[in-house]
Structures are given as C-alpha cells and as structure tokens.
Design an enzyme around this catalytic site. Sequence first.
Site, PDB file in Angstrom:
ATOM      1  N   ASN A  88       0.823  -1.221   0.000  1.00 17.16           N
ATOM      2  CA  ASN A  88       0.000   0.000   0.000  1.00 17.16           C
ATOM      3  C   ASN A  88       0.851   1.263   0.000  1.00 17.16           C
ATOM      4  O   ASN A  88       1.976   1.298   0.506  1.00 17.16           O
ATOM      5  CB  ASN A  88      -1.013  -0.012   1.159  1.00 17.16           C
ATOM      6  CG  ASN A  88      -0.394  -0.215   2.525  1.00 17.16           C
ATOM      7  OD1 ASN A  88       0.622  -0.887   2.675  1.00 17.16           O
ATOM      8  ND2 ASN A  88      -0.994   0.384   3.537  1.00 17.16           N
ATOM      9  N   GLU A  90       0.283   5.469   0.665  1.00 15.38           N
ATOM     10  CA  GLU A  90      -0.597   6.563   1.105  1.00 15.38           C
ATOM     11  C   GLU A  90       0.095   7.876   0.775  1.00 15.38           C
ATOM     12  O   GLU A  90       1.289   8.035   1.059  1.00 15.38           O
ATOM     13  CB  GLU A  90      -0.857   6.439   2.603  1.00 15.38           C
ATOM     14  CG  GLU A  90      -1.557   5.117   2.950  1.00 15.38           C
ATOM     15  CD  GLU A  90      -1.614   4.833   4.449  1.00 15.38           C
ATOM     16  OE1 GLU A  90      -1.073   5.632   5.238  1.00 15.38           O
ATOM     17  OE2 GLU A  90      -2.188   3.793   4.823  1.00 15.38           O
ATOM     18  N   GLU A 103      -3.055  -4.867  -3.042  1.00 11.02           N
ATOM     19  CA  GLU A 103      -3.508  -5.755  -4.123  1.00 11.02           C
ATOM     20  C   GLU A 103      -3.409  -5.044  -5.466  1.00 11.02           C
ATOM     21  O   GLU A 103      -3.000  -5.626  -6.470  1.00 11.02           O
ATOM     22  CB  GLU A 103      -4.966  -6.184  -3.867  1.00 11.02           C
ATOM     23  CG  GLU A 103      -5.192  -6.981  -2.586  1.00 11.02           C
ATOM     24  CD  GLU A 103      -5.417  -6.122  -1.330  1.00 11.02           C
ATOM     25  OE1 GLU A 103      -4.902  -4.987  -1.261  1.00 11.02           O
ATOM     26  OE2 GLU A 103      -6.115  -6.612  -0.424  1.00 11.02           O
ATOM     27  N   CYS A 128     -10.133  -5.650   1.043  1.00  9.94           N
ATOM     28  CA  CYS A 128     -11.310  -4.813   1.283  1.00  9.94           C
ATOM     29  C   CYS A 128     -12.260  -4.897   0.086  1.00  9.94           C
ATOM     30  O   CYS A 128     -11.909  -5.444  -0.971  1.00  9.94           O
ATOM     31  CB  CYS A 128     -10.879  -3.370   1.494  1.00  9.94           C
ATOM     32  SG  CYS A 128     -10.376  -2.564  -0.030  1.00  9.94           S
TER      33      CYS A 128
HETATM   34  N1  THU Z   1      -5.255  -1.618   2.575  1.00  4.32           N
HETATM   35  C1  THU Z   1      -4.785  -2.397   1.553  1.00  4.32           C
HETATM   36  O1  THU Z   1      -3.686  -2.139   1.027  1.00  4.32           O
HETATM   37  N2  THU Z   1      -5.544  -3.427   1.129  1.00  4.32           N
HETATM   38  C2  THU Z   1      -6.769  -3.725   1.644  1.00  4.32           C
HETATM   39  O2  THU Z   1      -7.566  -4.356   0.995  1.00  4.32           O
HETATM   40  C3  THU Z   1      -7.078  -3.210   2.977  1.00  4.32           C
HETATM   41  C4  THU Z   1      -6.544  -1.828   3.210  1.00  4.32           C
HETATM   42  C5  THU Z   1      -4.454  -0.450   2.975  1.00  4.32           C
HETATM   43  C6  THU Z   1      -5.047   0.876   2.508  1.00  4.32           C
HETATM   44  C7  THU Z   1      -4.494   1.844   3.509  1.00  4.32           C
HETATM   45  O3  THU Z   1      -3.198   2.214   3.083  1.00  4.32           O
HETATM   46  C8  THU Z   1      -4.355   1.027   4.796  1.00  4.32           C
HETATM   47  O4  THU Z   1      -4.391  -0.347   4.390  1.00  4.32           O
HETATM   48  C9  THU Z   1      -5.464   1.291   5.807  1.00  4.32           C
HETATM   49  O5  THU Z   1      -6.699   1.072   5.235  1.00  4.32           O
HETATM   50 ZN    ZN Z   2      -8.207  -2.902  -0.594  1.00  4.34          ZN
END
Ligand code: THU
Ligand code: ZN
Length: 298
Positions: A88, A90, A103, A128
Amino acid sequence: MQNRFIDGINQLPKPLATALVPLLSDDFGGHINAIQLSNLMTTSQLNEQDLLMALLPIAAALASPSLSQFYVGAIVKGSSGDIYMGANLELPGEALFHTVHAEQSAISHAWLCGETHIMDIVVNFSPCGHCRQFINELVDGSKINIHLPGQATAPLSHYLPYAFGPADLNVTRPLLSKSHIEFALESNDPVIIEALDQVGLSYAPYTHCHAAVVLETHDGATFCGRYAENAAFNPSMQPMQMALSNLIRHNRDYSEIKRAVLVESSKGMISLVGAAMDALHTVAAVELEHIVVEPTDI
Ligand code: THU
Ligand code: ZN
C-alpha cells in the site's frame, strides 16, 4: 540488501532468509522470476503456497503507509510463473482516495511486466471491498484464488458473491487482456515515446480515456503507470498512482523525481490531468507535462 527488508528477513525461516538476501539488491522492486522462485522453493523446502505466505513480510516492507503506519503486502502469480509483490501507498496530506492498496500495487506490477493472466493472490490482510471489485475487473477475475494467513484458499467469487463487473457493461475483454492501440505523435524524446507506448497498453473501456504517466528520476531511470478503469468506476486505478507506487516499490524517493509526463487520448470522455496533478503535487514540486494524442486506428 535494502534496509527496509531487515525486519522482514528476520521473520523468515533461516534457509529462506539466506537464499533471499542476494535477490534484495538496491533496485529490487518485488519481481521474482519463475527460476528464482523454484530455487527458493528448493532451498527453503517450502511448497509454493507456504513460500508465498512466508514472503509476505518482504512484500509488506515495500509499503509507504505515511498516514496509517499499517503495512499491507500482496503477492500475485502470473501465468509466466513469475511472482510480483505489491504494497500500500498513502499520499501525505491529500484525500484518502489517492491511496493505492497492496492488491492494486501487486496486480498493476504484474500487468506492467506483461502478464496476461493471474491465478493467485496472496495477501496478509483480508482484501477490502474496493480490492475485491478491482480484482473482479481482471480476466477470469472470479476464479482468481485468494490466499490469506489462517484461511482456506477460496476464489474471488467466494469473497464477492453476486458480483458486478465488466460483463454488466458489455465489456468482453477485461483487464490484462492483450491489446494495443496505436497513437500518433512525432517526438524523439525517450520519456514521451515511452509514455506513448504505455498509453496504447492502458485499459479504458468505459471512457476511452487511454492514458499513461512516466516519471523520470535525476539519474535518468523511468517509472511508468497506466490507467486501469473499473466497471464500478471509483475503484479505477489512476496512472499517476500506478507510477508512484512503481517508483516507491523500486526503492526510490519522491525527491528523485525530475520530470512527470501524462499522455492521454484525445478521444476520451474525461481527462485525468486534474487528478494526476493533485497526486503528483502531494509528493513533488514538479510541473506535470500534459500531452494529448490521437489514436491512429479509428
Ligand atoms: N489496505 C490495503 O492495502 N488493502 C486492503 O484491501 C485493505 C486496506 C491499505 C489501505 C491503507 O493504506 C491502509 O491499508 C489502511 O486502510
Ligand atoms: Zn483494498
């Protein structure tokens, strides 16, 4: 070895750690080819599924979760036999919708490397709803196996029943399908030529806004991102986000960005220029070059 992997390496079984360290050179960005994978299986004595699960801390170390400090790692396996890590990302100080999920990072990594079919996704946390929808855009998406720690493997159709997807909008060649649209532009600028090539490989069946971004760093390296639309629109992945996640995966820093180019089709119903500028300017004080191109075959 890159410092960001030290904690992850310490979590691995010793034989796997020893075999993996030589692969984690300065420019390692999470791509392990089929031969390297099979060598890792032999040295670690792990079967493929256990090996991919064991490698998740390495994938998660590619994350840049500047807001949440929550590290998510994902690994996808392509039909070539290679595996691709993602994590991930941000963007500091901007709206949360700019976030790239692990993902998406792993899937876009495989797509940028030319994979046309993904069979398995391994993730350290349950995907998610947004990611389930993103995965459902892929070729044979409902059949992709999701592997989670402590859970029985199940296909996406288990995680996303009664799915809405490309077929509902009459799209028959979903994301990862091989396709290349030609665009015309006279240029001998290598960054623009690269972006033009990537535009032709982008996926925009809903708006025809074929688009790609190339980021160039001070040492002349380039990191591209293509636009990947989604039938549910909001989970679409922007080319700037894909390019930034590509750059961070490759152990680069935003301060290294010297140049940013967005190339998009003149035939699109929308423009990504505003979204691309917003995302870029959260991390780099670089002007976005925006080039509009004509498709040659329609
Ligand atoms: N996150 C993911 O990378 N994948 C998911 O499916 C769940 C959430 C990340 C997004 C964000 O950077 C952090 O987790 C908190 O939601
Ligand atoms: Zn996600």
